[in-house]
Design a protein around this motif. Structure first.
Motif, PDB file in Angstrom:
ATOM      1  N   LYS A  80       0.835  -1.200   0.000  1.00  0.00           N
ATOM      2  CA  LYS A  80       0.000   0.000   0.000  1.00  0.00           C
ATOM      3  C   LYS A  80       0.871   1.253   0.000  1.00  0.00           C
ATOM      4  N   SER A  81       1.958   1.202   0.774  1.00  0.00           N
ATOM      5  CA  SER A  81       2.875   2.340   0.794  1.00  0.00           C
ATOM      6  C   SER A  81       3.533   2.530  -0.564  1.00  0.00           C
ATOM      7  N   LEU A  82       3.906   1.411  -1.188  1.00  0.00           N
ATOM      8  CA  LEU A  82       4.508   1.462  -2.522  1.00  0.00           C
ATOM      9  C   LEU A  82       3.520   2.051  -3.523  1.00  0.00           C
ATOM     10  N   GLN A  83       2.291   1.678  -3.401  1.00  0.00           N
ATOM     11  CA  GLN A  83       1.247   2.171  -4.300  1.00  0.00           C
ATOM     12  C   GLN A  83       1.070   3.672  -4.145  1.00  0.00           C
ATOM     13  N   SER A  84       1.048   4.126  -2.900  1.00  0.00           N
ATOM     14  CA  SER A  84       0.913   5.568  -2.640  1.00  0.00           C
ATOM     15  C   SER A  84       2.100   6.335  -3.203  1.00  0.00           C
ATOM     16  N   ALA A  85       3.298   5.754  -3.000  1.00  0.00           N
ATOM     17  CA  ALA A  85       4.503   6.421  -3.501  1.00  0.00           C
ATOM     18  C   ALA A  85       4.478   6.527  -5.017  1.00  0.00           C
ATOM     19  N   ILE A 179      -5.275 -10.533   0.487  1.00  0.00           N
ATOM     20  CA  ILE A 179      -4.472 -10.597  -0.739  1.00  0.00           C
ATOM     21  C   ILE A 179      -5.265 -10.080  -1.933  1.00  0.00           C
ATOM     22  N   ALA A 180      -6.556 -10.522  -2.029  1.00  0.00           N
ATOM     23  CA  ALA A 180      -7.384 -10.090  -3.160  1.00  0.00           C
ATOM     24  C   ALA A 180      -7.563  -8.583  -3.163  1.00  0.00           C
ATOM     25  N   ASP A 181      -7.846  -8.013  -2.005  1.00  0.00           N
ATOM     26  CA  ASP A 181      -7.996  -6.553  -1.914  1.00  0.00           C
ATOM     27  C   ASP A 181      -6.724  -5.854  -2.376  1.00  0.00           C
ATOM     28  N   CYS A 182      -5.587  -6.377  -1.921  1.00  0.00           N
ATOM     29  CA  CYS A 182      -4.303  -5.751  -2.248  1.00  0.00           C
ATOM     30  C   CYS A 182      -3.998  -5.850  -3.745  1.00  0.00           C
ATOM     31  N   MET A 183      -4.222  -7.022  -4.331  1.00  0.00           N
ATOM     32  CA  MET A 183      -3.912  -7.213  -5.746  1.00  0.00           C
ATOM     33  C   MET A 183      -4.877  -6.440  -6.639  1.00  0.00           C
ATOM     34  N   ILE A 184      -6.159  -6.417  -6.265  1.00  0.00           N
ATOM     35  CA  ILE A 184      -7.137  -5.682  -7.069  1.00  0.00           C
ATOM     36  C   ILE A 184      -6.843  -4.194  -7.047  1.00  0.00           C
TER      37      ILE A 184
END
Length: 620
Positions: A80-85, A179-184
């Protein structure tokens, strides 16, 4: 915002590798936000690379989502942090190196999550079975992935107790959802869904196969004889209940939970897994309904109808997605076809009764096989009265009979199209056949005994089954009175001459010896004739048999006893005149109506009547 990022990077500090990284910059004009995002990127890199499948430091036996899940939660947070960055750097038009490096890290993370997702689904098949999931549908699972479930299971596939099984299942579901929430959210939902579909579809296919569900064509079913089709129907009845209450219901719950973050994905996923097999499941009853029909198939056809009808609310709920409309349509189509088949078989049943011709009288005046068959058939049918009410609702009774409707109507029916009218009419058709059967007897008394046996059998069956609710108490009272009327007619015809041979008042009347002698001789003759003739007659119902015996005895024994006592000494030793003592008469009467007077009469009766009911031969 600051607090969240400080928490996410707590305990980590820039390493030498970071200082030498091409992502680092010597610029002294970084903004605060840029600095924080770079810290988050650094933190994500540290966690993700620790679980890089291609890393030389990675141990093949290690899994994120096993045992203590703190590392797993840190991994998800790092993604999630990587995604925000990544969003931040793109918006700031940062150097392409940072974005490319972040994308590579994301690919490493997604590859790891894919493996974890597959491992959880495949290794927890026993704990993610549909029955366990459907039985715990009321449990709140929304907080599973957020709770600190620091369980210490060394082997999630080991034998566990029921309480531990629930824990393992819930943990697995929570992990899958996480995992599904994160990957989606990271744009890798397609990879996640592909794994899920492959594994869960194989489970659905395997379960239905083990339940004996097969796909047939109409020609295959139509060519099968009933002995082959019926076991398949029994299998289907069991399989359908398991499929709806457990298999498909559990799959819907699991799919909705794991992919709760996307309505589109969970619908597509559930549809791809279950639609084809569910449609095939509900096609089987339609094939049975459209195949060749016979009266023996009536009850299994109604079982199929009942099962779908009873499960319809669940079917509608489970397959509520628009993409699953074909399943709902197939279930409704099967219901309609099954209803059509029932109406057709019921019409054939009525026609068969009407065409039946009673040619041979039943030996002993017992119950005719047609009476037994029809009434047992109707008793079984009455157990399906709820379904039949629905099936017959738009099929009004068309009676082509000179008899008034009141003759076959019951006090429970409001209109001729009701199920009560249908059953009352079928019983009336049978009663007409019984009346015709009584005319076959040359002895009038025996014809009445035949009516007593058969009408009483009909009344008893109605009274002791669901037919009572359909026919009504008035019908029972009216036909019960007819049984008594027939019994009275039998007594008068069978024993009238015996009774009239006795003096009306043997004590008061002054009879000459010659008159008394003639009375005894006449009584002996008439009683012997009546007994000999009726020794092979039958009264099947114990209660009716005893009632008739008592009634006959009351009409004969008291008068005969007085006559006997009055003239016993006069004719002492004259065996040819006084042949019966009062007790002897009682014993003779007691032996009647068992059909024992003619050896083999019961079997002969069964044999002689078999041909007259061949088209309705069915054992119950």
């Amino acid at each position: 915002m600051r607090g969240m990022h400080l928490t996410s990077s707590k305990g980590s500090s820039p390493t030498n590798s970071y200082a030498q990284s091409p992502m680092s910059t010597s610029s002294h004009h970084r903004t605060f936000s840029t600095s924080m995002m770079e810290e988050d990127l650094l933190y994500a890199e540290e966690i993700i690379k620790r679980w890089d499948l291609d890393s030389s430091f990675y141990t093949k036996l290690d899994y994120l989502f096993s045992g203590d899940r703190r590392e797993a939660r840190q991994f998800v947070k790092s993604v999630k942090s990587l995604q925000s960055a990544m969003h931040f750097f793109v918006s700031e038009s940062a150097s392409s190196e940072k974005i490319i490096h972040a994308q590579k890290l994301m690919q490493v993370a997604m590859k790891r999550l894919e493996k974890e997702f597959y491992r959880i689904l495949s290794s927890n098949r026993d704990y993610l079975d549909s029955e366990s999931i459907s039985n715990r549908s009321s449990r709140a699972r929304s907080s599973i992935s957020e709770e600190d479930n620091a369980s210490d299971e060394d082997d999630m596939n080991s034998s566990v107790s029921d309480s531990e099984r629930v824990t393992v299942s819930d943990l697995a579901m929570g992990d899958l959802k996480s995992i599904a929430d994160c990957m989606i959210s990271s744009g890798y939902g397609k990879e996640c869904v592909k794994i899920y579909k492959i594994i869960r579809k194989s489970i659905v296919d395997e379960t239905l196969y083990n339940l004996g569900v097969e796909k047939y064509t109409f020609n295959q079913i139509n060519k099968m004889d009933w002995e082959t089709v019926e076991p398949k129907i029994k299998k289907w009845l069991h399989a359908e209940k398991v499929a709806i209450k457990s298999l498909f219901y559990g799959e819907r719950i699991l799919c909705d939970y794991v992919f709760s973050s996307s309505d589109k994905i969970r619908e597509a996923c559930f549809s791809d897994i279950c639609k084809e097999r569910a449609t095939a499941l509900f096609e089987f009853p339609e094939l049975v309904a459209k195949s060749k029909k016979s009266m023996e198939r009536m009850f299994r056809t109604l079982d199929l109808y009942n099962t779908i009808s009873d499960q319809w609310p669940e079917i509608e709920m489970i397959f509520s997605f628009e993409s699953m409309a074909i399943v709902r349509t197939q279930a409704v189509t099967s219901l309609v076809k099954l209803g059509d088949a029932v109406r057709s078989m019921l019409s054939d049943f009525e026609t068969a009764i009407q065409k039946e011709t009673l040619k041979t009288p039943i030996h002993g005046g017992g119950i005719h096989p047609l009476t037994r068959y029809v009434m047992n058939y109707l008793v079984f049918l009455s157990d399906y009265s709820i379904s039949l009410s629905d099936i017959l609702a738009d099929w009004p009774l068309q009676v082509q009979s000179p008899l008034p409707e009141s003759y076959f109507s019951s006090d429970n029916m409001d209109e001729s199209s009701s199920i009560s009218a249908r059953f009352a009419w079928l019983v009336l058709v049978l009663l007409c056949k019984i009346d015709a059967g009584a005319e076959l007897y040359k002895d009038v008394a025996q014809s009445y005994l035949f009516l007593v046996n058969n009408l009483n059998y009909v009344v008893s069956k109605v009274n002791s089954s669901n037919l009572r609710d359909l026919m009504g108490d008035n019908w029972l009272v009216k036909h019960g009175q007819k049984v008594k009327q027939y019994a009275g007619n039998y007594e008068r015809m069978a024993w009238g001459k015996v009774i009239s041979s006795l003096p009306e008042n043997p004590i008061a009347d002054s009879l000459t010896t010659e008159v008394a002698r003639n009375s005894f001789r006449r009584f002996n003759l008439e009683f012997n004739e009546a007994y000999k003739k009726q020794s092979s007659w039958v009264i099947s119902d114990t209660k009716i048999r005893d009632q008739i015996k008592i009634s006959v005895a009351k009409k004969i024994l008291p008068v005969y006893k007085m006559f006997y006592e009055r003239y016993r000494e006069v004719f002492q030793g004259a065996d040819s005149v006084v042949r019966f003592a009062p007790d002897d008469l009682g014993n003779y009467l007691s032996d009647l109506f068992h059909g024992t007077g003619a050896p083999g009469s019961i079997s002969t009766s069964s044999h002689s009547s078999s041909s007259s009911s061949s088209s309705l031969s069915r054992s119950h």
